[in-house]
Design an enzyme around this catalytic site. Structure first.
Site, PDB file in Angstrom:
ATOM      1  CG  ASP A 156      -2.277   0.561   1.051  1.00 45.98           C
ATOM      2  OD1 ASP A 156      -2.497   1.491   0.063  1.00 45.98           O
ATOM      3  OD2 ASP A 156      -3.217   0.109   1.809  1.00 45.98           O
ATOM      4  CG  ASP A 286      -9.656   2.073  -0.370  1.00 43.78           C
ATOM      5  OD1 ASP A 286      -8.767   2.378  -1.329  1.00 43.78           O
ATOM      6  OD2 ASP A 286      -9.394   2.077   0.829  1.00 43.78           O
TER       7      ASP A 286
HETATM    8  C1  GLA Z   1      -5.959   1.615   1.796  1.00 40.54           C
HETATM    9  C2  GLA Z   1      -6.151   0.351   0.625  1.00 40.54           C
HETATM   10  C3  GLA Z   1      -7.132  -0.570   1.267  1.00 40.54           C
HETATM   11  C4  GLA Z   1      -6.943  -1.239   2.309  1.00 40.54           C
HETATM   12  C5  GLA Z   1      -6.780  -0.182   3.415  1.00 40.54           C
HETATM   13  C6  GLA Z   1      -6.231  -0.930   4.702  1.00 40.54           C
HETATM   14  O1  GLA Z   1      -7.138   2.236   1.983  1.00 40.54           O
HETATM   15  O2  GLA Z   1      -6.486   1.166  -0.520  1.00 40.54           O
HETATM   16  O3  GLA Z   1      -7.560  -1.364  -0.134  1.00 40.54           O
HETATM   17  O4  GLA Z   1      -5.884  -2.189   1.980  1.00 40.54           O
HETATM   18  O5  GLA Z   1      -5.774   0.594   2.919  1.00 40.54           O
HETATM   19  O6  GLA Z   1      -5.812  -0.136   5.615  1.00 40.54           O
END
Ligand code: GLA
Length: 480
Positions: A156, A286
């Protein structure tokens, strides 16, 4: 360790390919985040908290309920698994929730014919505030994942700040007491303002790269950062991690979230570089458990398809994020629509739902064999939106092996089933070829399709009709 890091940085500066030969078709499996988030309260909610038990139960379901045999083989851990780092800097899982460690889970997954994915974050902290992988830890963490026999890494991009930020961390690596201040942050050569409570709350970063391009971005915990101004070259940590994963000798699929933090588009995102170092990448926001979230992602992918479509292919995929099917936010039609649209976009199929309680109706959508065959088509060509009709019907087309196509007729209407009249000619076909279509959801066959002949499909509101279209005579597909 230092000289190895320097060596990796140097390597990463060269043209570097992630030569792992993995993911020749989009990955399929289960990923914890969308449905189970960062629920760490195993006392109050033992069945649903992020724990070894949850992953073992999902592994059992994947293996026993037909998922694995259809290709859903990845069992992927997301955020909130980390307990800290040990005295030698090695990552350790939360001892209470993962009492037997990650290697044990990997062995368990492998014993069932599955693969284990893990999550980390390039920066001081993961999006939820757990210890991240700073540049000096890239090599060590890659080696740890390989030692544990992990098969995929999602890296990430929250809090992509340099090693210096970790200095305030407590012994476990978890964030220290509340503080606020301007910090120098090499190698970003910028200043960052941090406010920290139990986890970093937000940062405002001025970034410069190579002394030329610069960006100003705002980043909040658990949210993608917004680039307020300017652009930047690729963070060195991603190529470094690709090199470090290669160096372990274990094939580990590499999922990179970095584009999502940079707006997902050139010039900030260099997709040729990305395709060389990552097997898949999150481009955009997301996904949340709602139809509006699906639509916003779909719109962004379709609106930017000229950029995104050509960069996908065997070994390197755009990732519009997880499937919501089986959860709470989508109607039956919308669930079918997400599955069809993700498939035509050659997207990874990561379910994020409770496989212990999923309804038969949702299983039918996710386990549709023709759908999966289309998603996994060996050519790996991402589909495109080819028609935006004024009736609020959109048509997506994906070329497939053996001169076949996937066609998705998608309704954005909110009134009633719509009779959409069209022809293969309207979809870009010409010539005298004769096609047959199999309706992917009903199994019905439509024969004798020719370029100039009209047909009618009836599409439910926020639903789809999906065809597997194949030549019965001379193949003459559209020029895409
Ligand atoms: C980010 C990512 C998500 C998830 C969260 C976890 O927002 O884009 O897919 O992995 O972090 O904290």
């Amino acid at each position: 360790m230092l000289w190895k890091t320097v060596l990796l940085l140097a390597l990463a500066d060269q043209v570097l390919a992630l030569e792992n030969g993995l993911l020749r078709t989009p990955p399929m499996g289960w990923l914890a985040w969308e449905r189970f988030r960062c629920n760490i309260d195993c006392d109050a909610d033992p069945k649903n908290c992020i724990s070894e038990q949850l992953f073992m139960e999902m592994a059992d379901r994947l293996a026993e309920d037909g998922w694995r045999d259809l290709g859903y083989t990845y069992l992927n851990i997301d955020d909130c698994w980390i307990g800290g780092r040990d005295a030698n800097g090695y990552l350790v899982p939360d001892p209470k929730r993962f009492p037997n460690g990650i290697a044990f889970l990997a062995d368990y997954a492998h014993s069932l014919g599955l693969q284990l994915g893990i999550y980390e974050d390039l920066g001081n902290f993961t999006c939820m505030g757990y210890p991240g992988t700073t540049l000096d830890k890239v090599l060590q963490d890659a080696q740890t994942f390989a030692k544990w026999k992990v098969d995929m890494l999602k890296l990430d991009g929250c809090f992509s700040t340099p090693e210096e930020q970790a200095k305030g961390a407590g012994r476990s690596g978890l964030p220290g007491p509340r503080r606020m201040g301007w910090r120098r942050a090499p190698p970003w050569k910028g200043l960052q303002l941090w406010v920290q409570g139990e986890a970093p709350l937000w940062s405002l970063s001025f970034l410069t790269c190579g002394g030329k391009r610069s960006a100003l971005r705002l980043q909040a915990a658990s949210r993608a950062s917004s680039v307020l101004r300017g652009g930047c070259c690729a963070p060195p940590g991603y190529p470094m991690m690709a090199a470090a994963l290669n160096a372990t000798g274990r094939p580990i699929a590499f999922s990179c979230s970095w584009p999502a933090y940079e707006g997902g588009l050139p010039p900030k995102v260099n997709y040729s570089l990305l395709a060389d170092i990552c097997n898949l990448w999150r481009n955009y926001d997301d996904i949340q458990d709602s139809w509006s979230s699906v639509l916003s992602i779909l719109d962004w992918f379709a609106d930017n398809q000229d950029v995104l479509q050509p960069v996908a292919g065997p070994g390197h995929w755009n990732d519009p994020d997880m499937l919501l099917i089986g959860n709470f936010g989508l109607s039956f039609e919308q669930a079918r629509a997400q599955m069809a649209l993700w498939t035509v976009l050659a997207a990874p199929l990561f379910m994020s739902t409770d496989l212990r309680t999923i309804s038969a109706q949702s299983v039918d959508i996710l386990q549709n064999p023709l759908m999966i065959k289309i998603n996994q088509d060996p050519l790996g060509i991402q589909g495109r939106r080819i028609l935006k009709d004024k009736s609020s019907i959109e048509v997506f087309l994906r070329p497939l092996a053996r001169d076949a196509y996937a066609v998705v007729f998608f309704s954005r209407r909110a009134d009633m089933p719509y009779r959409f009249r069209s022809s293969l000619a309207q979809l870009g076909f010409s010539g005298s070829g004769v096609y047959e279509a199999q309706d992917v959801y009903t199994g019905g066959i439509i024969s004798g399709l020719q370029a100039e002949a009209n047909f009618t499909v009836i599409i439910n509101p926020s639903g789809v009709v999906m065809w597997y279209l194949y030549p019965t005579g001379e193949p003459e597909g559209p020029q895409l």
